[in-house]
Design a protein around this motif. Structure first.
Motif, short mmCIF file in Angstrom:
data_model
loop_
_atom_site.label_atom_id
_atom_site.label_comp_id
_atom_site.label_asym_id
_atom_site.label_seq_id
_atom_site.Cartn_x
_atom_site.Cartn_y
_atom_site.Cartn_z
N GLY A 137 25.96 52.29 56.53
CA GLY A 137 25.97 50.97 55.87
C GLY A 137 24.59 50.43 55.55
O GLY A 137 24.44 49.26 55.18
N THR A 138 23.52 51.24 55.65
CA THR A 138 22.17 50.72 55.36
C THR A 138 21.77 50.94 53.90
O THR A 138 20.75 50.43 53.46
N GLY A 139 22.57 51.69 53.14
CA GLY A 139 22.26 51.91 51.73
C GLY A 139 22.37 50.60 50.96
O GLY A 139 23.20 49.76 51.28
N THR A 140 21.51 50.43 49.94
CA THR A 140 21.50 49.15 49.25
C THR A 140 22.12 49.24 47.85
O THR A 140 22.29 48.23 47.18
N ASP A 141 22.46 50.46 47.39
CA ASP A 141 23.00 50.56 46.04
C ASP A 141 24.44 50.06 46.00
O ASP A 141 25.11 49.91 47.02
N PHE A 150 27.24 51.34 44.81
CA PHE A 150 28.32 52.24 45.22
C PHE A 150 28.46 52.22 46.74
O PHE A 150 29.56 52.13 47.28
N THR A 151 27.32 52.26 47.45
CA THR A 151 27.35 52.20 48.91
C THR A 151 28.04 50.92 49.37
O THR A 151 28.88 50.93 50.26
N LYS A 152 27.69 49.82 48.70
CA LYS A 152 28.31 48.54 49.07
C LYS A 152 29.81 48.59 48.80
O LYS A 152 30.61 48.05 49.56
N MET A 153 30.19 49.23 47.70
CA MET A 153 31.61 49.32 47.35
C MET A 153 32.40 50.05 48.42
O MET A 153 33.50 49.66 48.79
N VAL A 154 31.84 51.14 48.90
CA VAL A 154 32.65 52.01 49.77
C VAL A 154 32.34 51.86 51.25
O VAL A 154 33.11 52.33 52.08
N SER A 155 31.21 51.19 51.60
CA SER A 155 30.75 51.27 52.99
C SER A 155 31.80 50.80 54.00
O SER A 155 32.01 51.45 55.02
N GLY A 156 32.47 49.70 53.72
CA GLY A 156 33.45 49.18 54.67
C GLY A 156 34.52 50.21 55.01
O GLY A 156 35.05 50.23 56.11
N GLN A 173 23.95 59.64 54.74
CA GLN A 173 23.81 58.94 56.02
C GLN A 173 23.77 57.42 55.80
O GLN A 173 24.47 56.66 56.47
N ALA A 174 22.97 57.00 54.81
CA ALA A 174 22.84 55.57 54.54
C ALA A 174 24.18 54.97 54.12
O ALA A 174 24.48 53.82 54.42
#
Ligand code: HEM
Length: 400
Positions: free
Chosen positions: A204-208, A210-216, A199-200
């Protein structure tokens, strides 16, 4: 063509200390051969490997086809591994490959590499401090393995409590093709952790990282959770043991070439160039494979549709038609076109990261210790023809 398989088949030489004389012997009779033992074409020439790596008539999609030809009894246990591997970009071709590569590529930018260099440098220093206090270390177990594991843990955003799941990671591909199921529980556990962050990741609320890499890319719902998980796993699988063992092989090469070690100590600015030469000289990945979608003519041979082709990157790296005195380690050599990261659309996505890790690890190791001595009478290699992994590399250290 089938005469004396024992001496001419690449695949009868498991765990060999030195595959290069065999590559040389085979290459002397031509850059392309049929290997009856494994019923695959093997390609040894730099030019031919480069050409075939760009040829859309060869496909990297080999997971499903391998699985389909297994007996039912073998398939059942192997299904979770097949499901985890099949959506990896490495085993897909356009247009799906392009879409999957787009998921991760925007994250591995030059800016990211610049930022992660300080993380690598700090961890290298910590590990070398510990080694200095002991006066000896196993280069693989005490240095390169924890280094690459910590970097990939951060990159893939594996939470602290799951970090142990990445220990002693040897590679899922080898596991799959040898029909071993040892890693299935580990993949299931990683999937559990991964799903907790779903969910994060999507909102887009995840801070790791990988999340930043793929969130967009997730906002538009272009990817299924299976696809995201498979390519998260690919980062771990492709990025860890390969780099661990490249660093091990580089340290071994320096021990065996004292003149090059001295040169690198005297001119540390050569370290970035030397990283490419270590990749060329003795890569941790020796070949990759493809399946022919159509008939292909190459070097006077005809590859038939559905035949398998092994591109022997480690042999192309020692091709005398491409490199002068290819069996010599030369840290001043310009060998950036080596084949160890592959070539074409599947060119290694983590190449800059791997090169940064190798450069920093080797140069700091040489800087911290005025000399080192190998403690094993002979290097001990993993029994694999594809992965050139040292099982251990114990050394004694002379601190400055
Ligand atoms: C692809 C080697 C490090 C991620 C590849 C390929 C090779 C390779 C040969 C192409 C395989 C093919 O064409 O079938 C290596 C070596 C490394 C290394 C020798 C270390 C010395 C890394 C790292 C990462 C990484 C650190 C990630 C952080 C990938 C990915 C692909 C790939 C995602 C698939 C690219 C695609 O299919 O488009 N690597 N690699 N690799 N590598 Fe690496």
């Amino acid at each position: 063509m089938t005469k004396s398989i024992e001496t001419t088949s690449l695949f009868s030489q498991y765990g060999q200390a030195d595959p290069y004389p065999l590559y040389r012997r085979l290459r002397e009779t031509g850059p392309v051969h049929w290997d009856e033992w494994m019923r695959t074409w093997i390609v040894l020439g730099h030019r031919e490997i480069t050409e075939l790596s760009k040829d859309p008539r060869l496909s990297g999609a080999r997971i499903e086809s391998f699985y389909e030809q297994l007996p039912d009894s073998a398939r059942t246990g192997l299904a979770p591994l097949k499901d985890a591997l099949a959506p990896m970009m490495l085993f897909n071709e356009p247009p799906r490959h392009t879409r999957l590569r787009q998921l991760l590529r925007p994250g591995l930018t030059p800016r990211f590499i610049k930022e992660i260099r300080s993380v690598i440098a700090a961890r290298v220093e910590e590990l070398l401090d510990e080694a200095a206090a002991r006066g000896r270390m196993d280069v693989v177990a005490d240095f390169s393995e924890p280094l690459t594991r910590d970097v990939i843990t951060q990159l893939a955003g594996v939470p602290e409590r799951g970090a142990h799941l990445l220990e002693s990671w040897q590679g899922l591909l080898h596991e799959f093709f040898t029909q071993s199921r040892r890693e299935v529980p580990r993949i299931t556990a990683l999937r559990g952790l991964f799903d907790e962050g779903a969910q994060a990741r999507r909102d887009g609320t995840g801070t790791d990282l990988f999340t930043k890499m793929v969130s967009g890319r997730l906002e538009r719902d272009e990817y299924t959770e299976d696809e995201i998980f498979a390519n998260f796993l690919l980062l771990i699988d492709a990025g860890q043991a390969t780099t661990t063992h490249l660093i091990g092989n580089a340290v071994l090469a320096l021990a065996e070439h004292p003149d090059q070690q001295t040169l690198l100590r005297e001119q540390p600015s050569l370290a970035a160039n030397a990283a490419h030469e270590f990749m060329r000289y003795d890569s941790s990945v020796q070949f990759t494979s493809r399946v022919a979608l159509e008939e292909i003519e190459i070097a006077g041979h005809r590859i038939e549709r559905d035949q398998s082709v092994a591109l022997v990157l480690g042999a192309g790296n020692r091709d005398p038609l491409r490199y002068e005195s290819p069996d010599r380690l030369d840290v001043t050599r310009k060998a950036h076109d080596h084949l160890s990261f592959g070539h074409g659309i599947h060119y290694c996505l983590g190449a800059s990261l791997a090169l940064a890790e190798i450069e920093i690890a080797v140069s700091r190791f040489l800087d911290r210790f005025s000399s080192f001595t190998l403690l094993d009478p002979a290097p001990v290699w993993l029994e694999s023809i594809n992965f050139r992994f040292l099982k251990r590399l114990p050394v004694s250290l002379e601190a400055r």
